[in-house]
Design a protein around this motif. Structure first.
Motif, PDB file in Angstrom:
ATOM      1  N   ASN A 156      23.540  -9.061  87.217  1.00 46.48           N
ATOM      2  CA  ASN A 156      24.672 -10.079  87.150  1.00 46.48           C
ATOM      3  C   ASN A 156      24.525 -11.064  85.875  1.00 46.48           C
ATOM      4  O   ASN A 156      25.242 -12.097  85.787  1.00 46.48           O
ATOM      5  N   TYR A 197      23.714 -19.426  88.733  1.00 43.11           N
ATOM      6  CA  TYR A 197      23.220 -19.381  90.177  1.00 43.11           C
ATOM      7  C   TYR A 197      23.509 -20.447  90.935  1.00 43.11           C
ATOM      8  O   TYR A 197      23.732 -21.543  90.698  1.00 43.11           O
ATOM      9  N   HIS A 198      23.538 -20.038  92.426  1.00 43.31           N
ATOM     10  CA  HIS A 198      23.879 -21.092  93.271  1.00 43.31           C
ATOM     11  C   HIS A 198      22.878 -21.461  94.072  1.00 43.31           C
ATOM     12  O   HIS A 198      21.946 -20.322  94.343  1.00 43.31           O
ATOM     13  N   SER A 254      25.082 -25.698  91.487  1.00 39.13           N
ATOM     14  CA  SER A 254      25.022 -24.388  90.694  1.00 39.13           C
ATOM     15  C   SER A 254      24.383 -24.824  89.355  1.00 39.13           C
ATOM     16  O   SER A 254      24.508 -26.087  89.064  1.00 39.13           O
ATOM     17  N   THR A 268      18.121 -18.656  95.808  1.00 37.43           N
ATOM     18  CA  THR A 268      19.418 -18.748  95.615  1.00 37.43           C
ATOM     19  C   THR A 268      20.185 -18.486  96.992  1.00 37.43           C
ATOM     20  O   THR A 268      19.751 -17.838  97.866  1.00 37.43           O
ATOM     21  N   LYS A 317      24.767 -17.282  98.243  1.00 31.64           N
ATOM     22  CA  LYS A 317      25.820 -17.133  97.726  1.00 31.64           C
ATOM     23  C   LYS A 317      26.647 -18.274  97.330  1.00 31.64           C
ATOM     24  O   LYS A 317      26.662 -19.298  98.205  1.00 31.64           O
ATOM     25  N   GLN A 318      27.633 -18.052  96.485  1.00 32.10           N
ATOM     26  CA  GLN A 318      28.330 -19.105  96.295  1.00 32.10           C
ATOM     27  C   GLN A 318      29.126 -19.905  97.258  1.00 32.10           C
ATOM     28  O   GLN A 318      29.088 -21.203  97.333  1.00 32.10           O
ATOM     29  N   ASN A 319      29.289 -19.136  98.229  1.00 29.60           N
ATOM     30  CA  ASN A 319      30.101 -19.759  99.486  1.00 29.60           C
ATOM     31  C   ASN A 319      29.311 -20.724 100.393  1.00 29.60           C
ATOM     32  O   ASN A 319      29.674 -21.310 101.158  1.00 29.60           O
ATOM     33  N   GLU A 320      27.913 -20.585 100.053  1.00 22.35           N
ATOM     34  CA  GLU A 320      26.772 -21.000 100.810  1.00 22.35           C
ATOM     35  C   GLU A 320      26.315 -22.335 100.127  1.00 22.35           C
ATOM     36  O   GLU A 320      25.447 -22.958 100.511  1.00 22.35           O
TER      37      GLU A 320
END
Ligand SMILES: C[C@H](O)[C@H](O)[C@H]1CNC2=NC(N)=NC(=O)C2=N1
Length: 164
Positions: A68, A81-82, A115, A148, A150-153
């Protein structure tokens, strides 16, 4: 597209690997002029710093793209990175900063509550170098250690939320 295949899974002589990579570069260069894409496209030609092993950097970037990492303006590796907490974001920032100091190779880093976006490029000679690919891999290793999400977490900067 077929020319963005990973070469790690193929058994090729150095000569045919070189031919494959330069053919892949030509295809990507042609695709880039056709589409006039200027931002984060798998079809972009790479700008590799003079004096680097171009086939090696090409291959390393290909592997990083599978993790990614994206390319900006042909010569910047970028990844976001989240993290679950702001503490993890700043821990990651610090770990990367310490290693970049010892390597004398400095990233652009942008933090938010949840992030961190990191960019690697080489100024002189301009382009991508082995220092960039090394540090990109180091970032991936350390982000994995810290953990890390996921973005939504990820931690959000909502009113009422507490960044820890
Ligand atoms: C003189 C010194 O080695 C250079 O300016 C270094 C410092 N940090 C650097 N950091 C990055 N990301 N790219 C460089 O080309 C670079 N060059």
């Amino acid at each position: 597209m077929a020319f963005w295949l990973s070469t790690r899974h193929l058994t090729l002589s150095p000569r045919s690997l070189g031919a494959l990579l330069s053919s892949s570069r030509r295809h990507r260069a042609a695709a880039s002029t056709r589409t006039k894409t200027t931002y984060t496209s798998p079809n972009m030609p790479l700008h590799i710093s003079d004096g680097q092993d171009k086939a090696q950097i090409d291959e390393e970037v290909e592997v990083l793209r599978e993790q990614n990492w994206n390319l900006e303006r042909e010569s910047i590796l970028v990844k976001t990175y989240h993290f679950k907490t702001y503490t993890k974001v700043t821990d990651f920032h610090q770990v990367v900063a310490v290693r970049s100091k010892s390597k004398n190779h400095h990233p652009e880093m942008i933090t938010t509550a949840g992030s961190l976006t990191v960019r690697w490029t080489t100024h002189i000679p301009h382009g991508l170098s082995a220092k960039d690919t090394f540090m990109a891999r180091y970032c991936d290793e350390q982000a994995k250690v810290i953990g890390t999400v996921k973005q939504n977490e990820a931690q959000r900067c909502d009113p009422g939320s507490t960044a820890s």
